[in-house]
Design a protein around this motif. Sequence first.
Motif, PDB file in Angstrom:
ATOM      1  N   SER A   8      37.473  39.311  39.732  1.00 39.30           N
ATOM      2  CA  SER A   8      39.053  39.607  40.029  1.00 39.30           C
ATOM      3  C   SER A   8      38.704  40.459  41.366  1.00 39.30           C
ATOM      4  CB  SER A   8      39.994  39.495  39.369  1.00 39.30           C
ATOM      5  OG  SER A   8      39.564  38.525  38.535  1.00 39.30           O
ATOM      6  N   GLY A   9      37.595  40.304  42.126  1.00 39.60           N
ATOM      7  CA  GLY A   9      37.876  41.813  43.224  1.00 39.60           C
ATOM      8  C   GLY A   9      38.452  40.891  44.907  1.00 39.60           C
ATOM      9  N   TYR A  10      38.076  41.369  45.257  1.00 41.54           N
ATOM     10  CA  TYR A  10      38.551  41.714  47.026  1.00 41.54           C
ATOM     11  C   TYR A  10      38.845  40.127  47.243  1.00 41.54           C
ATOM     12  CZ  TYR A  10      39.572  41.348  51.737  1.00 41.54           C
ATOM     13  OH  TYR A  10      40.259  40.747  52.691  1.00 41.54           O
ATOM     14  N   VAL A  11      37.641  39.228  47.146  1.00 39.15           N
ATOM     15  CA  VAL A  11      37.707  38.042  47.179  1.00 39.15           C
ATOM     16  C   VAL A  11      38.220  37.044  46.064  1.00 39.15           C
ATOM     17  CG1 VAL A  11      35.812  35.262  47.468  1.00 39.15           C
ATOM     18  CG2 VAL A  11      35.462  37.873  48.781  1.00 39.15           C
ATOM     19  N   GLY A  12      37.903  36.906  44.897  1.00 42.53           N
ATOM     20  CA  GLY A  12      37.829  36.486  43.995  1.00 42.53           C
ATOM     21  C   GLY A  12      39.540  36.599  43.457  1.00 42.53           C
TER      22      GLY A  12
END
Length: 440
Positions: A8-12
């Motif tokens: 759940s970082g930037y991309v996720g």
Amino acid sequence: MNLTIIGSGYVGLTTGTCFAEMGHHVICVDNNREKIRTLQSGSIPIYEPKLEDLIRKNVAVGRLEFSPDIASSIPQSDVIFIAVPTPPNTDGSVDLTYIEKVVREIAEVLKPEMGYKVIVDKSTVPVKTGEKVRQTIKRYAGPDVQFDIVSNPEFLREGCAVDDLLHPDRIVIGSNSERAMNVIKRVYQPIHAPILETDVNSAELIKHAANSFLALKISYINAVAKVCEKTGADVELVAEGIGMDKRISRHFLNAGLGYGGSCFPKDVKAFINISRTLGIPFTLLEEVERINDSQHTHFLDQIRDRLWVLKDKKIAVWGLAFKQNTGDIRESISLKLCEKLRKEGAIVTATDPKAIGTARSRLEELGVTPVEDMYECARDAEVLIIATEWSDYANADLQKLAEIMRNRIIFDGRNILSPANIRAVGFEYHSVGRPFIEEA
């Protein structure tokens, strides 16, 4: 459809939220429990325009949820997207530790009674990673598990990632299974964009090749800018003339301090390493990297030439994020400039509309004073450096700036100010590849 996004970082986080906005039910998973608690409380750990409102909207209607537990999310999902970090190793190769760990966790959860699953690599990975993912799942999953592997690279630009996901210029789906291909096409059914169907290896290669080509365009125009500086030509006009050719286009032909961020530096290094490993040295990309690395030092040389001695000179820096509309300071050219200025004894103040918080600890390490207000940052400065192309800086009150600075000297590392406006106020103006303007 029911989707799990692991990471759940930037991309996720952006991908999961936009999938929920399309109408899917999405579980965003992350092993950082503090991050999950933050997301569950309604806050987000990054700045990205439009994202926070979309998260709140889709959480409220029950299409988006957050969990620290992979095991509970996989059984109820049709598709599992892997969006974990792939950081660079010291030699430029890609660290696939997080990918391997997550794939093993997925494999250990999968059971035949769960039915068919599609496992999608959303992270940027070296070509042939999909083969390793398939082998790992077969090794650690139980017998008779039904699954397929897909590569679905992301092409998100920080600062406009939501629009890039909901209105993409293309969707790349790499799979060696027609069944899996059809599943992923269903995921993207609400989106009206061209779909390129490829094998897994081609899809993986497309991402590194695309980012490296864009980096090449940036380094090319920066090399041209140096020629312009020597000849009195204007790089903005040269770029305009080049970009009018439909075969080339104007995009990514903006001279400046060079590229930074989490993608281009990492992906160029990775592609160089991949090619070297295959026995095909990509010397063109090595030169792209060299030009980029030298761009900010060339800029600093010009500042040094103008001020003679940097020690004890107050220099203000506008912009800390690697680009506008983000708080991301990864591979920030601005921070590299701050570090070198401080090593030469300059007194440095710095500001940014969104990145002050993320940059604060790094600024403290460097001995740089963070200032919230852009004009207070420039007060009594000998020189103002513009390092990030925020619209606030492009539309600055130059008369006010002239009244508070010690010297009217601007070094515009992003070419965002109007030379006509600069002349009207009487600043000495240095930009990248454009004619020098002397103080009136």
